[in-house]
Design an enzyme around this catalytic site. Structure first.
Site, mmCIF file in Angstrom:
data_model
loop_
_atom_site.group_PDB
_atom_site.id
_atom_site.type_symbol
_atom_site.label_atom_id
_atom_site.label_comp_id
_atom_site.label_asym_id
_atom_site.label_seq_id
_atom_site.Cartn_x
_atom_site.Cartn_y
_atom_site.Cartn_z
ATOM 1 N N THR A 190 36.905 -8.927 6.484
ATOM 2 C CA THR A 190 36.175 -9.231 5.023
ATOM 3 C C THR A 190 35.066 -10.114 5.212
ATOM 4 O O THR A 190 34.349 -10.480 4.206
ATOM 5 C CB THR A 190 37.328 -9.830 4.098
ATOM 6 O OG1 THR A 190 37.799 -11.025 4.710
ATOM 7 C CG2 THR A 190 38.383 -9.066 3.834
ATOM 8 N N LYS A 191 34.662 -10.576 6.468
ATOM 9 C CA LYS A 191 33.683 -11.562 6.638
ATOM 10 C C LYS A 191 32.417 -10.910 6.585
ATOM 11 O O LYS A 191 32.167 -9.671 6.553
ATOM 12 C CB LYS A 191 33.783 -12.531 7.636
ATOM 13 C CG LYS A 191 35.333 -13.220 7.663
ATOM 14 C CD LYS A 191 35.236 -14.212 6.606
ATOM 15 C CE LYS A 191 36.542 -15.296 6.977
ATOM 16 N NZ LYS A 191 37.681 -14.771 6.419
#
Ligand SMILES: Cc1ncc(COP(=O)(O)O)c(C=O)c1O
Length: 403
Positions: A190-191
């Site tokens: 998700t980064k």
């Protein structure tokens, strides 16, 4: 209730934007048969170092930010049991890294406006046993690094920056992760730059990074590429008891192309962020503070605050209502002392960090991926307006709301 039902796809929170270049590179990596740590990791390290304005000898790729934090804590060479001050508004990995290095975490509450560790709370938490500070650049907003570094200098403390949210962050012209002894980055799915799982350690001192590199691969003096690569077999020596934390070429194959688009993706998230700020300014929800002057926000998380008294709906009901509209959200984070392990081990109570506790009870992270289309963004905005309108009409006597 008029929700979108199954007619629209579920908007997955934090869904990464994967393009053809990284798919092709992963295929090429598999076809090369070199899957483990090798030339693609070396290239990713060079590219990351260049992006952060560092030398390749000042970075080491690992398989998560958790690994980066653990190795950095160990490589900081602090006496067993030393106290490390960190924030209660973080992912458990920041605190666990301190514990796994045989050190003692101490919490200093956050500033309610920035949600980053409050330098005054750090000062107040210092004891004769304090040896390090682990600040987290929360949501991509830089901590007050002038104040943090002044405290570190005054008390001769190590600084290990948790930059999981902060690849693009700068503070007074300097990149997050380059203030302290170590900076630890995440490339989790998700980064802002993803490799699936992955992390990077950056360091001021080349010697520290050389040590971190050895610790991250069993304590061995040579990695696989340098043992089995095309320059001929080389013996290795185990020079300390290390960990198995190395990044694979398969991961770096994704990261190389993700990193090449880091600025493009940042611009897209900035545009989404600004759209949310405009759309929500008349709503009773709490909004992120504007970025501080002479800093660059990484726009990793867009968090709103749902205060039940103002919004007419409890935070968890709001999360359910978003889910019913097929929109994924996140909670970053329940404050660390809410979790039973820390309560039992350290006797921590959420009320001891009141600002983090309040944030943890009210915060909601909205979708902010560069993958969002304009229509997705408008869908999020409409859903929030709708939920708050229903909550407000229920409060004023015409009960209509249920998740
Ligand atoms: C603030 C913070 N620190 C550390 C981590 C751990 O990162 P990773 O999943 O790469 O180990 C995360 C991941 O969510 C994080 O948000």
């Amino acid at each position: 209730m008029d929700t979108a039902g199954d007619r629209v796809p579920f908007l997955i929170f934090g869904s990464p934007l994967i393009e053809q270049a990284e798919i092709d590179e992963v295929v090429a990596c598999m076809q090369s048969s070199w899957l483990g740590t090798g030339p693609r990791v070396a290239q990713f390290e060079r590219d990351f170092a260049a992006y952060q304005g560092l030398q390749p000898s000042q970075v080491a790729a690992v398989n998560s930010c958790t690994a980066a934090l653990h190795v950095s804590m160990v490589a900081s060479d602090l006496p067993a049991g030393s106290e490390v001050i960190t924030t209660p508004m973080t992912f458990c990995a920041s605190v666990n890294a301190i514990i796994h290095a045989g050190l003692t975490p101490v919490l200093a509450d956050v500033d309610p406006a920035t949600q980053c560790i409050d330098p005054a709370a750090i000062e107040a938490a210092i004891t004769p046993h304090t040896r390090a500070i682990l600040p987290v650049h929360f949501a991509g907003r830089a901590c007050e690094m002038d104040a943090v570094m002044a405290i570190a200098r005054k008390h001769d403390l190590r600084v290990i920056e948790d930059c999981a949210h902060a690849i693009e962050t700068t503070y007074h012209g300097k990149k997050a992760g380059t203030f302290g002894d170590f900076g630890c980055f995440s490339f989790y799915a998700t980064k802002n730059v993803v490799t699936g799982e992955g992390g990077m350690i950056v360091g001021r001192s080349e010697a520290n990074i050389a040590r971190a590199r050895v610790l991250a691969l069993h304590g061995m003096s040579k990695d696989a590429w340098h043992r089995f690569g095309d320059a001929g077999y080389k013996h290795y020596q185990v020079i300390e008891a290390g960990f198995k934390y190395n990044m694979m070429d398969l991961q770096a194959a994704i990261g190389i192309h993700q990193l090449a688009r880091v600025e493009r993706n940042w611009k897209r998230r900035e545009a989404v962020w600004n759209r949310y700020m405009r759309a929500f300014k008349d709503l009773p929800i709490g909004l992120p503070s504007p970025p501080a002057p002479d800093t660059r926000h990484a726009y990793h998380l867009f968090t709103i605050m749902i205060d039940e008294a103002r919004c007419g709906i409890a935070r968890d009901d709001f999360l359910n209502a978003m889910n019913a509209r097929r929109i994924g959200t996140g909670v970053h984070y329940l404050s660390v002392p809410e979790h039973p392990y820390y309560q039992q081990r350290f006797g921590w109570k959420p009320e001891q960090s009141p600002n983090a506790m309040k944030i943890g009870h009210e915060t909601v992270s909205l979708p902010l991926s560069p993958k969002l289309t304009d229509a997705d963004v408008e869908r999020v905005i409409e859903a929030i307006r709708d939920i708050l309108t229903i909550a407000s009409s229920e409060r004023h006597g015409s009960p209509r709301y249920s998740a």
